[in-house]
Scaffold this active site. Sequence first.
Site, short mmCIF file in Angstrom:
data_model
loop_
_atom_site.label_atom_id
_atom_site.label_comp_id
_atom_site.label_asym_id
_atom_site.label_seq_id
_atom_site.Cartn_x
_atom_site.Cartn_y
_atom_site.Cartn_z
N HIS A 18 0.87 -1.19 0.00
CA HIS A 18 0.00 0.00 0.00
C HIS A 18 0.90 1.23 0.00
O HIS A 18 1.45 1.60 1.03
CB HIS A 18 -0.91 0.01 1.23
CG HIS A 18 -1.91 1.12 1.22
ND1 HIS A 18 -3.17 0.98 1.74
CD2 HIS A 18 -1.86 2.40 0.76
CE1 HIS A 18 -3.84 2.12 1.61
NE2 HIS A 18 -3.05 2.99 1.01
N HIS A 20 1.55 5.37 -1.68
CA HIS A 20 1.19 6.56 -2.45
C HIS A 20 2.47 7.19 -3.00
O HIS A 20 3.39 7.51 -2.22
CB HIS A 20 0.45 7.58 -1.59
CG HIS A 20 -0.86 7.09 -1.07
ND1 HIS A 20 -2.05 7.27 -1.75
CD2 HIS A 20 -1.17 6.41 0.06
CE1 HIS A 20 -3.04 6.72 -1.04
NE2 HIS A 20 -2.52 6.20 0.05
N LEU A 21 2.53 7.37 -4.30
CA LEU A 21 3.71 7.95 -4.94
C LEU A 21 3.46 9.31 -5.57
O LEU A 21 4.39 9.98 -6.00
CB LEU A 21 4.26 6.99 -6.02
CG LEU A 21 4.98 5.75 -5.49
CD1 LEU A 21 5.33 4.81 -6.64
CD2 LEU A 21 6.23 6.14 -4.70
N ARG A 22 2.19 9.73 -5.66
CA ARG A 22 1.84 11.01 -6.28
C ARG A 22 2.29 11.05 -7.74
O ARG A 22 2.40 10.03 -8.40
CB ARG A 22 2.41 12.18 -5.47
CG ARG A 22 2.12 12.15 -3.98
CD ARG A 22 0.67 12.03 -3.63
NE ARG A 22 0.46 12.17 -2.19
CZ ARG A 22 -0.54 11.63 -1.54
NH1 ARG A 22 -1.45 10.91 -2.18
NH2 ARG A 22 -0.68 11.79 -0.24
N ASN A 46 -5.17 7.29 -6.43
CA ASN A 46 -5.93 8.52 -6.14
C ASN A 46 -5.15 9.77 -6.52
O ASN A 46 -4.84 10.64 -5.71
CB ASN A 46 -6.37 8.57 -4.67
CG ASN A 46 -5.21 8.51 -3.69
OD1 ASN A 46 -4.16 7.91 -3.99
ND2 ASN A 46 -5.38 9.10 -2.53
N LYS A 108 -9.12 -0.41 -6.29
CA LYS A 108 -9.20 0.25 -4.98
C LYS A 108 -10.56 0.89 -4.76
O LYS A 108 -11.04 1.66 -5.59
CB LYS A 108 -8.11 1.31 -4.86
CG LYS A 108 -8.11 2.09 -3.55
CD LYS A 108 -7.84 1.20 -2.35
CE LYS A 108 -7.89 1.98 -1.04
NZ LYS A 108 -6.63 2.68 -0.76
N HIS A 146 -10.57 0.99 1.47
CA HIS A 146 -10.35 1.96 2.54
C HIS A 146 -11.54 1.80 3.48
O HIS A 146 -12.65 2.23 3.16
CB HIS A 146 -10.26 3.38 1.99
CG HIS A 146 -10.02 4.41 3.06
ND1 HIS A 146 -8.84 5.11 3.16
CD2 HIS A 146 -10.80 4.84 4.09
CE1 HIS A 146 -8.90 5.93 4.20
NE2 HIS A 146 -10.10 5.79 4.77
N HIS A 184 -4.79 -0.79 5.74
CA HIS A 184 -4.39 0.02 6.90
C HIS A 184 -5.39 -0.08 8.06
O HIS A 184 -5.93 0.92 8.52
CB HIS A 184 -4.13 1.48 6.52
CG HIS A 184 -5.17 2.15 5.66
ND1 HIS A 184 -6.52 2.05 5.89
CD2 HIS A 184 -5.04 2.94 4.58
CE1 HIS A 184 -7.17 2.75 5.00
NE2 HIS A 184 -6.29 3.30 4.18
N LEU A 229 -5.30 9.20 7.87
CA LEU A 229 -6.62 8.57 7.86
C LEU A 229 -6.49 7.16 7.32
O LEU A 229 -5.89 6.98 6.24
CB LEU A 229 -7.61 9.38 7.00
CG LEU A 229 -8.07 10.70 7.59
CD1 LEU A 229 -8.92 11.48 6.58
CD2 LEU A 229 -8.86 10.49 8.89
N ASP A 257 1.22 2.61 3.59
CA ASP A 257 0.34 3.76 3.34
C ASP A 257 1.13 5.05 3.40
O ASP A 257 0.61 6.10 3.78
CB ASP A 257 -0.83 3.80 4.34
CG ASP A 257 -1.90 4.80 3.95
OD1 ASP A 257 -2.01 5.12 2.75
OD2 ASP A 257 -2.62 5.29 4.85
N HIS A 261 2.96 14.62 1.63
CA HIS A 261 2.32 15.94 1.46
C HIS A 261 3.36 17.01 1.78
O HIS A 261 4.14 16.87 2.73
CB HIS A 261 1.14 16.12 2.41
CG HIS A 261 -0.03 15.24 2.13
ND1 HIS A 261 -0.91 15.47 1.10
CD2 HIS A 261 -0.46 14.11 2.74
CE1 HIS A 261 -1.86 14.52 1.09
NE2 HIS A 261 -1.60 13.70 2.08
#
Length: 355
Positions: A18, A20-22, A46, A108, A146, A184, A229, A257, A261
Site C-alpha cells: 500500500h 502513495h507515490l503522487r 488517487n 481500490k 479503505h 491500513h 486517515l 500507506d 504531502h
Amino acid sequence: MTSDTPQRLTLTRPDDWHLHLRDGAALEAVVADSARQFARAIVMPNLKPPVTTTDAAVAYRDRILAALRQAGGDVTAFDPLMTLYLTDNMPADEIRRAKASGVVKAVKLYPAGATTNSDAGVTDLLGRCAPVLEALQREDMPLLVHGEVTDPSTDVFDREALFIDQVMIPLRRAFPALKVVFEHITTRDGAHYVRDAEGPVAATITPQHLLYNRNALFIGGVRPHWYCLPILKREVHREALVEVATSGNPRFFLGTDSAPHARGLKEHACGCAGCYTALHAMPLYAMAFEKAGRLEALDDFASRFGPEFYGLPRNTGTLVLERVPTVVPDELPFGATTIVPLAAGETLDWRVAAG
C-alpha cells in the site's frame, strides 16, 4: 542490550502492499525511498484525475519508472504494481482489460470523501458496482478497501468498526470468493474481523499504527505529521494490531500507506492526512516487532504473506538492517518545497545497511 541481541537482520527483500507515490515533481522526490527497500509496491490510484482505466495505469507506471531513473534508482529492481480507482461508473469490461495488461493487480475502493483525493469514490458499492465486483471475483483480482464509513455524523474513531458491519459483512455475503484486502486497519475490531472472517480476506498494517496511539497527535501540542486517515486510535487498538501483525497469521502483511504531502499543506489550518514513512519504513517496522519481542516474525510479515495472498512469487533478493542509532531528518526535499517524515528528529534503533 544483551550479548545475544541481533546487530544485523537479513530479510527476504520485502514488498509494500500500500503506497502513495503522487505524480510529477512529488513523484520524483519520493520514489527512490521506496525502491531502496522494497522490490514491489502496490501503487494507489488517487491522483488528480484518478487512475480509472488500464491505459491510465500503464501510463502512470511508465512515469513512475521514468522518475525512478531520473532519481538515479535501479528500475530493474523495483516493480510498481498498479491499481484502478473504483467509481460508480466503471464498466465491468475494464477488469478484463486490467487483468490482461499484466501490470494492474487490484482495484481500490474509496468510499466517496473518505481520504485524500477520494471525491470521485463509490457511493453505491453493492448496487452500481456489482458488475465490477462480479468481474473481480471471476478474474481473481483483489479489491482493496479503505475501510471507513463517511457519514459526517459518525465519530471519526468509530468509522472503521461501522464499516465492518455496514460494508464488509454484506460484501463478503454477496461475493464470498472475492479477494478483499482491508487496508491500513487501525482497530481491534478490524484485526479480529480479518483474523476470523471466512473466505479470502487479508489486511495491511502501517508502521505508525503499530508504533503510536492517538496520544502521539497531541504531545506538546497538535502534531500534524502524525495525522493520517484512518486516524491513530487508542492504545488497546494499537496493542491488538501488534498482536496480529507479529502472530504469524498470513492474513496480515506490510503496507506502509506512506503518503507524502508538502510541509505547508500539513502545517495548515486544514492540514492534509498522511504520514510519510517511505524513507525509513523497514527500520520503523523492525522497532515495532522488536518492542513486541517478535523480531523473528518480521520476515514473514514483510516478505512472505503479501505475495502469497496476491498469488505472486516471493522475492529472491535480501535487505539487511543494521542496529545503528539513526536520527530521522527534520525535513526532505519535495519538489519546490519540503516534506517532513514521520518521527522527524527522533532516533531510530535500526537503519537499512548500505550496499
